[in-house]
Design a protein around this motif. Structure first.
Motif, PDB file in Angstrom:
ATOM      1  N   GLY A 170       0.763  -1.246   0.000  1.00 24.06           N
ATOM      2  CA  GLY A 170       0.000   0.000   0.000  1.00 24.06           C
ATOM      3  C   GLY A 170       0.796   1.299   0.000  1.00 24.06           C
ATOM      4  O   GLY A 170       0.384   2.255   0.675  1.00 24.06           O
ATOM      5  N   PHE A 172       1.712   6.151  -3.347  1.00 21.75           N
ATOM      6  CA  PHE A 172       1.857   6.702  -4.698  1.00 21.75           C
ATOM      7  C   PHE A 172       1.662   5.651  -5.785  1.00 21.75           C
ATOM      8  O   PHE A 172       1.708   5.940  -6.966  1.00 21.75           O
ATOM      9  CB  PHE A 172       3.275   7.271  -4.846  1.00 21.75           C
ATOM     10  N   GLY A 222      -0.844  -1.338  -5.580  1.00 18.71           N
ATOM     11  CA  GLY A 222      -1.466  -1.712  -4.317  1.00 18.71           C
ATOM     12  C   GLY A 222      -2.865  -1.137  -4.126  1.00 18.71           C
ATOM     13  O   GLY A 222      -3.502  -1.394  -3.101  1.00 18.71           O
TER      14      GLY A 222
END
Ligand code: SAH
Ligand code: SF4
Length: 410
Positions: free
Chosen positions: A122, A125, A129
Motif C-alpha cells: 500500500g 503513490f 497496491g
C-alpha cells in the motif's frame, strides 16, 4: 490442478526422473525445450521418448500466459498485460537498453516482471497496491512472463508487416484496441499457442528487473524458484548479476537473500531519506524503519561487497526538497549505493505529481555535488513507461465498466 512443469526446479525434475527410472540427461533435454526453445506443447519435444512425454503430459501442465493487452510500438518500451488461469491480470514491461537506467549501453533488453497479483504494502503513490493484494504468483507464472515476451518478439521478427496482423477474433472489446487511443501505433498481436519447434535459441531478455506488480520478497520462495530457473545454465541462462530484485524494504527477507548462494542484484525503493518522509508515503517504513532497513542492508553488503541501488521517485512537494539531499547522500555513502532518481509517473485518482524538470535536475546536481553516484531518468511523455500496475488498474476499471454496461442493457 496439476503442477506446471515450469514450477519445478532442476533438482525437482531430476528427482522425478529418478522415480520414473529415466536417465538424468533427459532432464537437460526437457529443460532445453522449455527454456531455450520455449515450446508450448509436449509433442514438440521430439527427442523425448513418446512414453516419457505421455508421463509428463499426465502428471504436469504446460501452461502459457494469455496476452490480454499490449501497449507500445516496435523497438520502444512495450507493456504486456497477461491474463492468468484464474483471470487475474499482471503486467510485464520490456525496455530496450537504456544506459541512464540500468548501466552500460548495449543491445540489451530489460524485462520488468510482476511477482504478485496486486500488492499488500500500500505505498501511497503506487497503482499496484490500490486494490490490495490478491495472490502470489507461482514460479511458472513469473518464468512465463519472460518466455511469453520472447515468443512474442520472435513472432514479430517473422512478420513483415505487424500492422496487418491485428487481433484474433472473439476476444474482449478491450483487446480490440479501441481503448488504446493516444498511443500510436497500437496493435494487439496474437501469439500462436503452438509455435512448435523452430524457435531460435537466443535470449532476447538478458536483463531482468523484478519491479513489476507486487512485493517480490513477500513471495520469497516462489520468487527464488523462478529466479533459479531463469538463471540456471540448464534453464534461462540469465546471469544472476543481471537479475535485480527490487524491494520496498522487507528487512528480514533482505538478510535471507544475502545468505543465498546466487549473486542477484538488489534495489531498494527508498523514496525518502528520513523516517518522517518515508513514513508519509510508505507504510512499510513503520514495520521496518530506516534503522532496521539499513542494518539489513549492511548485512547484505557484508555478504556481497557490491553496490546496491536506491530507487528514489521524485514526488512534487513530498521528497523533492533539497533538504532531503544531505540525508540521502549520507545513506548512499554509508550503504555504498548508487541512487536512481525517477520522476514520479502520474497515477490516475492519486493526488501526487511529478516535479518540474528544473527541480529534478537540481536535485540530481545537488546529489552529485555530494559525490553520490546518481542518475536521473529523463525520458518524457511516455506514460507507457509508468511503473507496473497502471495498465492493469485501467483495464480492470474498463472491464468493470463494460460489465456494468452489459448488465444494464434490457
Ligand atoms: N514492490 C517492489 C517492486 C515493485 S515496485 C518495490 O516497491 O520495490 C517497482 C518500483 O516502481 C518501485 O521503486 C516503486 O516505488 C516504483 N513505483 C511505483 N509507482 C510508481 C510511480 N507512479 N511512478 C514511478 N515509480 C513508481
Ligand atoms: Fe507494493 Fe512496491 Fe507498489 Fe509499494 S511500490 S505498493 S511495495 S508494488
Amino acid at each position: 490442478m496439476p503442477t506446471d512443469i515450469k514450477s519445478l526446479t532442476r533438482e525437482e525434475l531430476e528427482a522425478q526422473f529418478v522415480t520414473w527410472e529415466q536417465p538424468i540427461y533427459r532432464v537437460k533435454q526437457l529443460m532445453d525445450w522449455l527454456y531455450v526453445h520455449r515450446v508450448t506443447n509436449w509433442d514438440a519435444m521430439t527427442n523425448l521418448p513418446k512414453g516419457l512425454r505421455e508421463k509428463l503430459r499426465h502428471d504436469f501442465s504446460l501452461g502459457t500466459l494469455e496476452m490480454f493487452r499490449k501497449q507500445g510500438s516496435r523497438d520502444a518500451t512495450q507493456k504486456f498485460l497477461w491474463r492468468l488461469e484464474d483471470h487475474s491480470l499482471v503486467e510485464s514491461v520490456l525496455i530496450p537498453a537504456n544506459p541512464s537506467l540500468y548501466g552500460e549501453a548495449s543491445d540489451r533488453h530489460t524485462l520488468c516482471v510482476s511477482t504478485q497479483v496486486g500488492c499488500a504494502y500500500g505505498c501511497k503513490f503506487c497503482a499496484s497496491g490500490l486494490d490490495g493484494w490478491k495472490r502470489n504468483l507461482l514460479p511458472h507464472e513469473i518464468v512465463e512472463q519472460v518466455m511469453g515476451v520472447e515468443r512474442w518478439s520472435l513472432e514479430q521478427s517473422r512478420v513483415q508487416s505487424p500492422e496487418s496482423r491485428v487481433v484474433e477474433g472473439g476476444q474482449s472489446p478491450i483487446v480490440s484496441g479501441a481503448m488504446d487511443a493516444g498511443h500510436a501505433p497500437r496493435t494487439t498481436h496474437h501469439v500462436p499457442r503452438n509455435p512448435g519447434h523452430a524457435f531460435p535459441s537466443e535470449r532476447l531478455v538478458d536483463n531482468l528487473v523484478i519491479m513489476g506488480m507486487g512485493e517480490p520478497l513477500a513471495n520469497y520462495d516462489n520468487l527464488l524458484k523462478a529466479l533459479r530457473l531463469l538463471n540456471s545454465p540448464w534453464g534461462g541462462r540469465i546471469g544472476a548479476r543481471k537479475i535485480t530484485v527490487s524491494t520496498s524494504g522487507l528487512a528480514p527477507q533482505i538478510r535471507k537473500l544475502a545468505d543465498e548462494p546466487e549473486q542477484f542484484s538488489l534495489a531498494i525503493s527508498l523514496h525518502g531519506a528520513t523516517d518522517a518522509v518515508r513514513e508519509k508515503i510508505m507504510p512499510v517504513n513503520r514495520k521496518y524503519p530506516l534503522k532496521e532497513l539499513t542494518a539489513a542492508l549492511d548485512y547484505y553488503q557484508s555478504k556481497r561487497a557490491r553496490m546496491i541501488t536506491c530507487e528514489y521517485i521524485l514526488i512534487a512537494g513530498v521528497n523533492d526538497s533539497l533538504e532531503q539531499v544531505r540525508p540521502l547522500a549520507g545513506l548512499a555513502h554509508r550503504l555504498n549505493a548508487k541512487v536512481n532518481l525517477i520522476p514520479y509517473n502520474k497515477v490516475e485518482d492519486l493526488p501526487w505529481a511529478r516535479p518540474t524538470e528544473e527541480v529534478c535536475e537540481s536535485f540530481l546536481a545537488a546529489l552529485k555535488s555530494q559525490k553520490v553516484v546518481a542518475t536521473l531518468r529523463r525520458e518524457k511523455g511516455h506514460d507507457i513507461d509508468a511503473a507496473c500496475g497502471q495498465l492493469r488498474l485501467k483495464t480492470e476499471k474498463q472491464l468493470a465498466a463494460s460489465a456494468a454496461g452489459v448488465r444494464s442493457e434490457p
